[in-house]
Write an enzyme that holds these catalytic residues in place. Structure first.
Site, PDB file in Angstrom:
ATOM      1  N   ASP A  50     -10.196  -3.936  -5.428  1.00 29.64           N
ATOM      2  CA  ASP A  50      -9.542  -2.944  -4.563  1.00 29.64           C
ATOM      3  C   ASP A  50     -10.245  -1.595  -4.709  1.00 29.64           C
ATOM      4  O   ASP A  50     -10.226  -1.003  -5.799  1.00 29.64           O
ATOM      5  CB  ASP A  50      -8.071  -2.828  -4.948  1.00 29.64           C
ATOM      6  CG  ASP A  50      -7.259  -2.031  -3.942  1.00 29.64           C
ATOM      7  OD1 ASP A  50      -7.830  -1.184  -3.240  1.00 29.64           O
ATOM      8  OD2 ASP A  50      -6.039  -2.264  -3.869  1.00 29.64           O
ATOM      9  N   HIS A  62      -8.229  -4.630  -0.998  1.00 31.64           N
ATOM     10  CA  HIS A  62      -6.962  -3.964  -0.710  1.00 31.64           C
ATOM     11  C   HIS A  62      -6.109  -4.756   0.274  1.00 31.64           C
ATOM     12  O   HIS A  62      -4.892  -4.591   0.328  1.00 31.64           O
ATOM     13  CB  HIS A  62      -7.215  -2.549  -0.172  1.00 31.64           C
ATOM     14  CG  HIS A  62      -6.006  -1.667  -0.225  1.00 31.64           C
ATOM     15  ND1 HIS A  62      -5.434  -1.240  -1.413  1.00 31.64           N
ATOM     16  CD2 HIS A  62      -5.231  -1.133   0.770  1.00 31.64           C
ATOM     17  CE1 HIS A  62      -4.382  -0.474  -1.150  1.00 31.64           C
ATOM     18  NE2 HIS A  62      -4.229  -0.405   0.161  1.00 31.64           N
ATOM     19  N   SER A 118       0.836  -1.195   0.000  1.00 31.87           N
ATOM     20  CA  SER A 118       0.000   0.000   0.000  1.00 31.87           C
ATOM     21  C   SER A 118       0.878   1.256   0.000  1.00 31.87           C
ATOM     22  O   SER A 118       1.610   1.482  -0.953  1.00 31.87           O
ATOM     23  CB  SER A 118      -0.959  -0.053   1.189  1.00 31.87           C
ATOM     24  OG  SER A 118      -1.952   0.937   1.102  1.00 31.87           O
TER      25      SER A 118
END
Length: 213
Positions: free
Chosen positions: A157, A188, A107
């Site tokens: 996501d 995610h 991320s």
């Protein structure tokens, strides 16, 4: 220079066996320098692990660069923080006697890893980017010729949308990186498929670089 003198709070674990390239672990928003250690140990067994803590706080949550809103990034800060991280990598290599690391970022950590690749390509030997997206609207054309990059995206996501992920892939490929992109049945968050894909990819990196320290 000693570990205490380095510019980022971090954890370093030396290699347990020769062969695997060192791994730079870059956590997501709200993580810290211990967050990805288990993942690093799982996907790159025996490799040296270097795990810094992001220096930006967003409502108390560590990050590697500022954002103005969800998906809206402070690009000047991205560039500055990528430079800071590149300098830390150089410090750590000198202090610990390791080669250029392969980044493993999730991320926000994946995004700063991609920024370092594009802005300071000499700092990394490659990168595994888990749930990345483009954070530079006008990325430079870097010299990434021959550098391997893994991109693992989630089909569902809600944060890293397909257009942004595709833009990052184009930027890396245009700079010469050897990009492998996989779209997983995931959101995610990370899944066992991420673990399996990253483990296989790192095993190939270890086989390609038998003399790395």
């Amino acid at each position: 220079m000693t570990a205490r003198d380095l510019s980022f709070a971090h954890v370093f674990r030396p290699a347990a066996r020769p062969g695997p390239p060192p791994v730079l672990l870059l956590h997501g928003t709200g993580g810290d320098e211990t967050d990805l250690l288990p993942l690093g140990e799982a996907v790159a067994p025996g490799a040296a692990l270097l795990s810094p803590r992001g220096q930006v706080l967003e409502r108390g949550a560590p990050r590697f660069f500022r954002r103005l809103a969800e998906g809206v990034f402070d690009e000047d800060d991205v560039r500055r923080r990528a430079g800071d991280l590149a300098r830390f990598i150089a410090e750590a290599r000198e202090t610990y006697g390791i080669g250029a690391p392969v980044a493993l970022g999730y991320s926000n950590g994946a995004n700063i890893a991609a920024a370092v690749l594009l802005l300071h390509p000499e700092s990394l030997a490659g990168a595994a980017l888990l749930r990345p997206m483009a954070v530079l609207s006008d990325p430079p054309q870097a010299n990434l010729r021959g550098k391997p990059v893994l991109m693992l995206s989630g089909a569902a996501d809600p944060i890293a949308g397909p257009d942004s992920v595709a833009a990052l892939e184009v930027a890396l490929t245009a700079s010469g990186a050897e990009v492998t992109r996989e779209i997983l049945l995931a959101s995610h968050g990370l899944t066992r498929d991420d673990l399996a894909a990253a483990t296989a990819w790192f095993a190939r990196r270890a086989a390609d670089a038998p003399s790395s320290s």
